[in-house]
Motif scaffolding. Sequence first.
Motif, PDB file in Angstrom:
ATOM      1  N   ASP A   1      32.623  56.061  41.488  1.00 17.48           N
ATOM      2  CA  ASP A   1      32.776  55.671  40.084  1.00 17.48           C
ATOM      3  C   ASP A   1      31.416  55.433  39.446  1.00 17.48           C
ATOM      4  O   ASP A   1      30.413  55.181  40.132  1.00 17.48           O
ATOM      5  N   ASP A   2      31.395  55.513  38.112  1.00 17.70           N
ATOM      6  CA  ASP A   2      30.174  55.167  37.391  1.00 17.70           C
ATOM      7  C   ASP A   2      29.834  53.706  37.641  1.00 17.70           C
ATOM      8  O   ASP A   2      30.705  52.862  37.822  1.00 17.70           O
ATOM      9  N   ASN A   3      28.557  53.430  37.642  1.00 17.13           N
ATOM     10  CA  ASN A   3      28.089  52.081  37.947  1.00 17.13           C
ATOM     11  C   ASN A   3      27.152  51.611  36.839  1.00 17.13           C
ATOM     12  O   ASN A   3      26.025  52.083  36.747  1.00 17.13           O
ATOM     13  N   PRO A   4      27.628  50.691  35.919  1.00 18.57           N
ATOM     14  CA  PRO A   4      28.934  50.032  35.887  1.00 18.57           C
ATOM     15  C   PRO A   4      30.038  50.951  35.352  1.00 18.57           C
ATOM     16  O   PRO A   4      29.766  52.050  34.869  1.00 18.57           O
ATOM     17  N   LEU A   5      31.270  50.460  35.439  1.00 12.78           N
ATOM     18  CA  LEU A   5      32.429  51.241  35.035  1.00 12.78           C
ATOM     19  C   LEU A   5      32.467  51.437  33.520  1.00 12.78           C
ATOM     20  O   LEU A   5      32.007  50.571  32.771  1.00 12.78           O
ATOM     21  N   PRO A   6      33.036  52.553  33.049  1.00 14.24           N
ATOM     22  CA  PRO A   6      33.265  52.701  31.603  1.00 14.24           C
ATOM     23  C   PRO A   6      34.298  51.688  31.110  1.00 14.24           C
ATOM     24  O   PRO A   6      35.064  51.124  31.897  1.00 14.24           O
ATOM     25  N   VAL A   7      34.321  51.489  29.819  1.00 14.44           N
ATOM     26  CA  VAL A   7      35.252  50.527  29.225  1.00 14.44           C
ATOM     27  C   VAL A   7      36.687  51.022  29.401  1.00 14.44           C
ATOM     28  O   VAL A   7      36.974  52.218  29.268  1.00 14.44           O
ATOM     29  N   ASN A   8      37.578  50.098  29.742  1.00 12.77           N
ATOM     30  CA  ASN A   8      39.013  50.370  29.899  1.00 12.77           C
ATOM     31  C   ASN A   8      39.306  51.399  30.987  1.00 12.77           C
ATOM     32  O   ASN A   8      40.255  52.173  30.898  1.00 12.77           O
ATOM     33  N   GLU A   9      38.496  51.412  32.040  1.00 12.02           N
ATOM     34  CA  GLU A   9      38.732  52.313  33.169  1.00 12.02           C
ATOM     35  C   GLU A   9      38.729  51.495  34.459  1.00 12.02           C
ATOM     36  O   GLU A   9      37.782  50.752  34.731  1.00 12.02           O
ATOM     37  N   ALA A  10      39.787  51.635  35.244  1.00 15.14           N
ATOM     38  CA  ALA A  10      39.903  50.911  36.508  1.00 15.14           C
ATOM     39  C   ALA A  10      39.136  51.646  37.598  1.00 15.14           C
ATOM     40  O   ALA A  10      38.989  52.868  37.575  1.00 15.14           O
ATOM     41  N   SER A  11      38.652  50.908  38.569  1.00  7.88           N
ATOM     42  CA  SER A  11      37.856  51.474  39.647  1.00  7.88           C
ATOM     43  C   SER A  11      38.752  52.175  40.665  1.00  7.88           C
ATOM     44  O   SER A  11      39.916  51.813  40.861  1.00  7.88           O
ATOM     45  N   SER A  12      38.205  53.189  41.313  1.00  5.48           N
ATOM     46  CA  SER A  12      38.905  53.838  42.415  1.00  5.48           C
ATOM     47  C   SER A  12      38.864  52.979  43.670  1.00  5.48           C
ATOM     48  O   SER A  12      39.808  52.990  44.466  1.00  5.48           O
ATOM     49  N   SER A  13      37.783  52.242  43.864  1.00  2.86           N
ATOM     50  CA  SER A  13      37.663  51.345  45.007  1.00  2.86           C
ATOM     51  C   SER A  13      38.424  50.052  44.744  1.00  2.86           C
ATOM     52  O   SER A  13      38.777  49.744  43.602  1.00  2.86           O
ATOM     53  N   ALA A  14      38.672  49.300  45.790  1.00  5.76           N
ATOM     54  CA  ALA A  14      39.465  48.077  45.662  1.00  5.76           C
ATOM     55  C   ALA A  14      39.068  47.096  46.742  1.00  5.76           C
ATOM     56  O   ALA A  14      38.556  47.470  47.803  1.00  5.76           O
ATOM     57  N   VAL A  15      39.307  45.809  46.441  1.00  5.76           N
ATOM     58  CA  VAL A  15      39.182  44.730  47.422  1.00  5.76           C
ATOM     59  C   VAL A  15      40.585  44.310  47.820  1.00  5.76           C
ATOM     60  O   VAL A  15      41.398  43.950  46.969  1.00  5.76           O
ATOM     61  N   VAL A  16      40.877  44.358  49.117  1.00  4.70           N
ATOM     62  CA  VAL A  16      42.181  43.982  49.648  1.00  4.70           C
ATOM     63  C   VAL A  16      42.038  42.613  50.311  1.00  4.70           C
ATOM     64  O   VAL A  16      41.348  42.477  51.323  1.00  4.70           O
ATOM     65  N   ALA A  17      42.668  41.603  49.721  1.00  7.19           N
ATOM     66  CA  ALA A  17      42.659  40.243  50.266  1.00  7.19           C
ATOM     67  C   ALA A  17      43.937  40.032  51.078  1.00  7.19           C
ATOM     68  O   ALA A  17      45.038  40.264  50.583  1.00  7.19           O
ATOM     69  N   THR A  18      43.783  39.589  52.312  1.00  9.12           N
ATOM     70  CA  THR A  18      44.913  39.434  53.226  1.00  9.12           C
ATOM     71  C   THR A  18      44.880  38.043  53.838  1.00  9.12           C
ATOM     72  O   THR A  18      43.813  37.537  54.182  1.00  9.12           O
ATOM     73  N   PHE A  19      46.072  37.453  53.952  1.00 10.50           N
ATOM     74  CA  PHE A  19      46.205  36.157  54.604  1.00 10.50           C
ATOM     75  C   PHE A  19      47.419  36.189  55.524  1.00 10.50           C
ATOM     76  O   PHE A  19      48.473  36.737  55.163  1.00 10.50           O
ATOM     77  N   SER A  20      47.277  35.626  56.706  1.00 17.12           N
ATOM     78  CA  SER A  20      48.376  35.535  57.657  1.00 17.12           C
ATOM     79  C   SER A  20      48.384  34.139  58.245  1.00 17.12           C
ATOM     80  O   SER A  20      47.330  33.596  58.610  1.00 17.12           O
ATOM     81  N   ASN A  21      49.582  33.562  58.325  1.00 19.16           N
ATOM     82  CA  ASN A  21      49.694  32.210  58.881  1.00 19.16           C
ATOM     83  C   ASN A  21      49.353  32.154  60.356  1.00 19.16           C
ATOM     84  O   ASN A  21      48.971  31.112  60.883  1.00 19.16           O
TER      85      ASN A  21
END
Length: 538
Positions: free
Chosen positions: A173-193
């Motif tokens: 993706d462009d760095n920084p992102l264009p306005v009103n455009e979501a990133s292709s990359s993602a942060v996945v937050a996981t929690f397990s008891n």
Amino acid sequence: MHQHHQSTAPSPHPINPLPPPPTTLRSPNTPNTHTVGSEFARVKLSDIAPYDGAPVGPYLRAVEALSESLMRHNAAVIELGGEGTAVLRCGLESVRYFFKTRNGGTGTGGATLGKSGRGVYIYRAGRPLEDMDSSPPCMTEVFRCMGRAARAALCAIARHLRLRSDVFDHLLDDNPLPVNEASSSAVVATFSNTTSQNGKGAIGGGKLVTNGEVEKGLLTLVSSDAPGLQVCDPNGRWYLADCGLTSGDLLLLTGKALSHATAGLRPAAIYRGAADTYVGTTCGGRTSLAFRLTPQSNAILDCSPIAATGHVIPQSYVPISVSQFMDDLSAEEDMLCSNTDNVYVARDSLNKEPSLRSVLSDPLSGAFLEDAMFVSCGHSFGGLMLKRVIDMARCTLCNAEIECGSLIPNHVLRAAAAAVKHEDDRRLFHNAALRKRRKEVGDNRENGEVPSENGPHKGVQYPFSVNEKVLIRGNRRTPDKFVGKEAVITSQCLNGWYLLKIMDSGENVRLQYRSLRKILPTQETEERCQSQTVQNSS
């Protein structure tokens, strides 16, 4: 490989000798598992970060250590330090608190905490937050921090392959992102008891297959507050990868897209959740943050830069769009996960017997052994592993000395590898054609069209005739100003496309049959009556 290695005399070889055999964990639920966390290359982010000027000693040593660790263990560790460590610690604590305070609800960002006590939240930069969507704090800072480390690691991998450090920038993706455009990359937050994952998605969002999970994107960075992630090394042995990591350490795993873009020179890592991890009862569960560096869907995975450096490109690595590449991987995943009974059988017998694909593939490049050769000890190698055995003059399996002049072609292994490769290519082509056919049938049903009996394409791609009056219903590619307008078809183009003339404005536009709809006679009569009523009143 240790980054800081003490020795009394300089060594003529740039690569350190092999480490002692790792300690094996004997657990009834995790057979053939060992720990090599202390043998990882631990490189600092400041040492591999791109900069202007000539490369200096710390940068070259860090790039070599990182690549050597990926080759030997399919993983490496990046130390953030300073502000980055504080951001990750804050992110892990906020994710833990976020899921602790939830009561099984589901947010639009994908946050869930079901009865199993396991929650997943996916954060994408640039995605607008809905009114009912609450996300853990610090996600913006975590995304920025881990994204910077991921891009630096990608540059270091490119430099080790004798490529430009920005050779993969066109995929991102462009760095920084264009306005009103979501990133292709993602942060996945996981929690397990509980710390025991039972082989299920250790970093969230993945499907369990017979050989664990494989990242589809370029690479993944994982940060966790408790161990629970196993990685398979090139020799097929599983080990606990995140044991001993602190909040400022990032575990680096490479993905399928990077493997294709490098023609198999950097193979994808296979990982899974640890079936049984003994970390004590005071930790209160496991929290992890995984940054998935994913290429843009409209980018092209091409190996031409690898070929320009002198590497031999196997025929299977052809240029392909990222969207098609991801579709093929999803189809392969769906086929492996379609039968749940087979999943449980494979989970019970995991690692007891190597798969046919692993036996017929080069552990370093992942390519099929179509050039397999017998060495003097009786073992067979091919591809990059054969080159490595010849350079070392020693077998990597039995540690016997090799006579480089006594290589014999293994025709049986070559024939088996060629047959399996042909079957894989045929199956992937069949899956792609089947998905395309299903999509066309679904779109036709939405338009109220029925396929003709004369063939699968007759009456489907050209459901309208020239001079016929149609209504533009539109789709994602149709300009908004044409949606809802009436038009007349002036000519017929290839692949179901038509040239139309807008009745109101007289403009000419080229649209596909999926975005058009027939005007029923009742609709024309009503519109004619309405127009006559307007004329009479005027």
